[in-house]
Design an enzyme around this catalytic site. Structure first.
Site, PDB file in Angstrom:
ATOM      1  N   ASP A 186       0.841  -1.187   0.000  1.00  0.00           N
ATOM      2  CA  ASP A 186       0.000   0.000   0.000  1.00  0.00           C
ATOM      3  C   ASP A 186       0.892   1.258   0.000  1.00  0.00           C
ATOM      4  O   ASP A 186       1.795   1.371  -0.817  1.00  0.00           O
ATOM      5  CB  ASP A 186      -0.970  -0.014   1.186  1.00  0.00           C
ATOM      6  CG  ASP A 186      -2.035   1.070   1.101  1.00  0.00           C
ATOM      7  OD1 ASP A 186      -3.020   0.880   0.371  1.00  0.00           O
ATOM      8  OD2 ASP A 186      -1.879   2.109   1.765  1.00  0.00           O
ATOM      9  N   TYR A 320      -1.686  10.936   1.581  1.00  0.00           N
ATOM     10  CA  TYR A 320      -2.139  10.821   0.185  1.00  0.00           C
ATOM     11  C   TYR A 320      -1.995  12.162  -0.533  1.00  0.00           C
ATOM     12  O   TYR A 320      -1.646  12.208  -1.716  1.00  0.00           O
ATOM     13  CB  TYR A 320      -3.597  10.356   0.149  1.00  0.00           C
ATOM     14  CG  TYR A 320      -3.756   8.867   0.325  1.00  0.00           C
ATOM     15  CD1 TYR A 320      -4.246   8.078  -0.709  1.00  0.00           C
ATOM     16  CD2 TYR A 320      -3.414   8.233   1.516  1.00  0.00           C
ATOM     17  CE1 TYR A 320      -4.388   6.707  -0.570  1.00  0.00           C
ATOM     18  CE2 TYR A 320      -3.551   6.877   1.672  1.00  0.00           C
ATOM     19  CZ  TYR A 320      -4.040   6.109   0.626  1.00  0.00           C
ATOM     20  OH  TYR A 320      -4.168   4.750   0.782  1.00  0.00           O
ATOM     21  N   HIS A 377      -5.149  -7.448   0.114  1.00  0.00           N
ATOM     22  CA  HIS A 377      -4.438  -6.183   0.232  1.00  0.00           C
ATOM     23  C   HIS A 377      -3.615  -6.109   1.513  1.00  0.00           C
ATOM     24  O   HIS A 377      -2.501  -5.609   1.513  1.00  0.00           O
ATOM     25  CB  HIS A 377      -5.448  -5.037   0.187  1.00  0.00           C
ATOM     26  CG  HIS A 377      -4.817  -3.688   0.236  1.00  0.00           C
ATOM     27  ND1 HIS A 377      -4.172  -3.134  -0.849  1.00  0.00           N
ATOM     28  CD2 HIS A 377      -4.706  -2.788   1.237  1.00  0.00           C
ATOM     29  CE1 HIS A 377      -3.705  -1.945  -0.518  1.00  0.00           C
ATOM     30  NE2 HIS A 377      -4.004  -1.702   0.737  1.00  0.00           N
TER      31      HIS A 377
END
Length: 399
Positions: A186, A320, A377
């Site tokens: 990730d 982000y 994930h």
């Protein structure tokens, strides 16, 4: 501590998690006072986290979950903080009983934390107790990205994955490791990708379980094999139906941060709404008592509780934004190539199964690639033994 350490703040300080009773009482009060919306108008997750799921998460969290688990689990391992580039970095440092072990720094992602890596600690540091050999052992360093967990939140702009990668290199050398390897999934995959391009002295190789560097020649958009077509279709589906969290955090992290630090249910629902595979697995764990591997109710709530107690919903989301800003500054120019050996494992429940052809173009230095039969994930979290087996195989040739 030396004079230089005192002046630069570069000393390494032991750390112990201490959670007040008042903080836990406040969490229970807020859970009990939740105002619930009406049920979604569909029978799937296409409108977001389903009411039945999040209500059961809240009920279990408030009534059955031991809210001191996070404190106990972290305090069972050696924890430290050290100042790097103006930010206090919290990290776990678990040395292997095998002195010849290879130093490994692993980076978590979002909506995870160091919690997602804890059950891989044993298999990686003491492989002889988990079906491996002493030659597979690692000295393990698990830092929290600035803005996550008990690491300090940056007060200046610029903490993109490249800066985090440079901080990790500083940390590893500060711990006395002049040769080491790095792993990430990730957001952590962005960090190790950056480290592979920076190629700092002593970094022997990288391993990732999410492809963040698409082939520079655009070949990923000209899929030819069935494997490539399947991956491209999965990316298109995710972009169309499940990418809202990414866009919001990359453009408005402050806005989405307010509910995360004020409402535990808002936080939990935001953290659960990441990808379809992990959402369904977590939902089944709470509604049906059927966890997938290590994604149990307790382990999921350990992670959510850490976010709540550290009030890091906003600062974690901001990572982000920083990543997007760094990409914008690059202006479409190709980054420098990865020059250290690169390894990759594809887990079937990931957002898309990265084809080997894409890996070979993105990472010409690819030395290891494998597709495994389970896990998603949150690979280290869901399947810690399998994950550890992959990490051992990925770095075996670099010892």
């Amino acid at each position: 501590m030396t004079t230089v350490e005192q002046e630069t703040g570069s000393g390494i300080r032991p750390f112990h998690v201490e959670i007040s009773a008042e903080a836990l009482d406040d969490l229970r009060r807020r859970l009990a006072a939740t105002r619930w919306p009406r049920r979604e108008l569909v029978d799937d997750r296409s409108q977001g986290v389903q009411l039945a799921t999040i209500q059961e998460v809240a009920r279990y969290w408030m009534g059955d979950y031991d809210m001191r688990r996070v404190e106990a689990r972290l305090n069972a391992l050696a924890q430290f903080t050290t100042e790097i580039d103006g930010v206090d970095v919290h990290f776990l440092h678990v040395r292997s009983p095998h002195e010849a072990a290879l130093p490994l720094v692993m980076t978590h992602g979002w909506p995870g934390s160091v919690i997602e890596l804890l059950d891989a600690v044993g298999p990686l540091t003491d492989p002889t107790a988990h079906g491996g050999t002493a030659e597979d052992a690692f000295h393990l360093v698990l830092p929290s990205i600035p803005g996550y967990g008990w690491s300090g939140a940056p007060t200046q702009l610029g903490w993109d994955p490249g800066r985090v990668g440079r901080a990790w290199d500083t940390l590893m050398h500060r711990l006395g490791y002049d040769r080491y390897v790095a792993q990430g999934g990730d957001l952590g995959a962005y960090v190790v990708d950056a480290m592979g391009r920076q190629a700092p002295e002593g970094l022997l190789g990288i391993h990732a379980n999410l492809l963040v560097a698409m082939p520079a020649d655009g070949s990923a958009r000209r899929s030819e094999t069935e494997e490539e077509k399947t991956a491209l279709a999965a990316i298109a589906e995710r972009t169309a139906t499940g990418f809202g969290y990414f866009v919001e955090q990359a453009t408005r992290p402050q806005t989405i941060g307010y509910p995360q630090v004020d409402s535990p249910v808002a936080l939990a629902s935001w953290l659960l709404d990441h990808d379809t595979d992990s959402y369904h697995k977590i939902s089944r764990a709470f509604l049906d008592g059927e966890p997938s591997g290590n994604l149990t109710r307790e382990h999921v709530l350990d992670n959510i509780t850490l976010y709540w107690l550290t009030a890091t919903g906003t600062s974690a989301a901001r990572a982000y934004w920083e990543t997007g800003q760094a990409q914008a500054r690059a202006g479409g120019h190709a980054p420098p190539p990865v020059t250290v050996p690169a390894a990759f494992t594809t887990f079937p429940g990931e957002a898309f199964a990265a084809p080997r052809s894409w890996l070979e173009q993105a990472y010409p230095t690819l030395t290891y690639y494998n597709r495994v039969d389970r896990g998603g994930h949150f690979a280290a979290w869901e399947e810690p033994e399998l994950f550890a087996t992959e990490v051992r195989a990925a770095f075996r040739s670099l010892r």
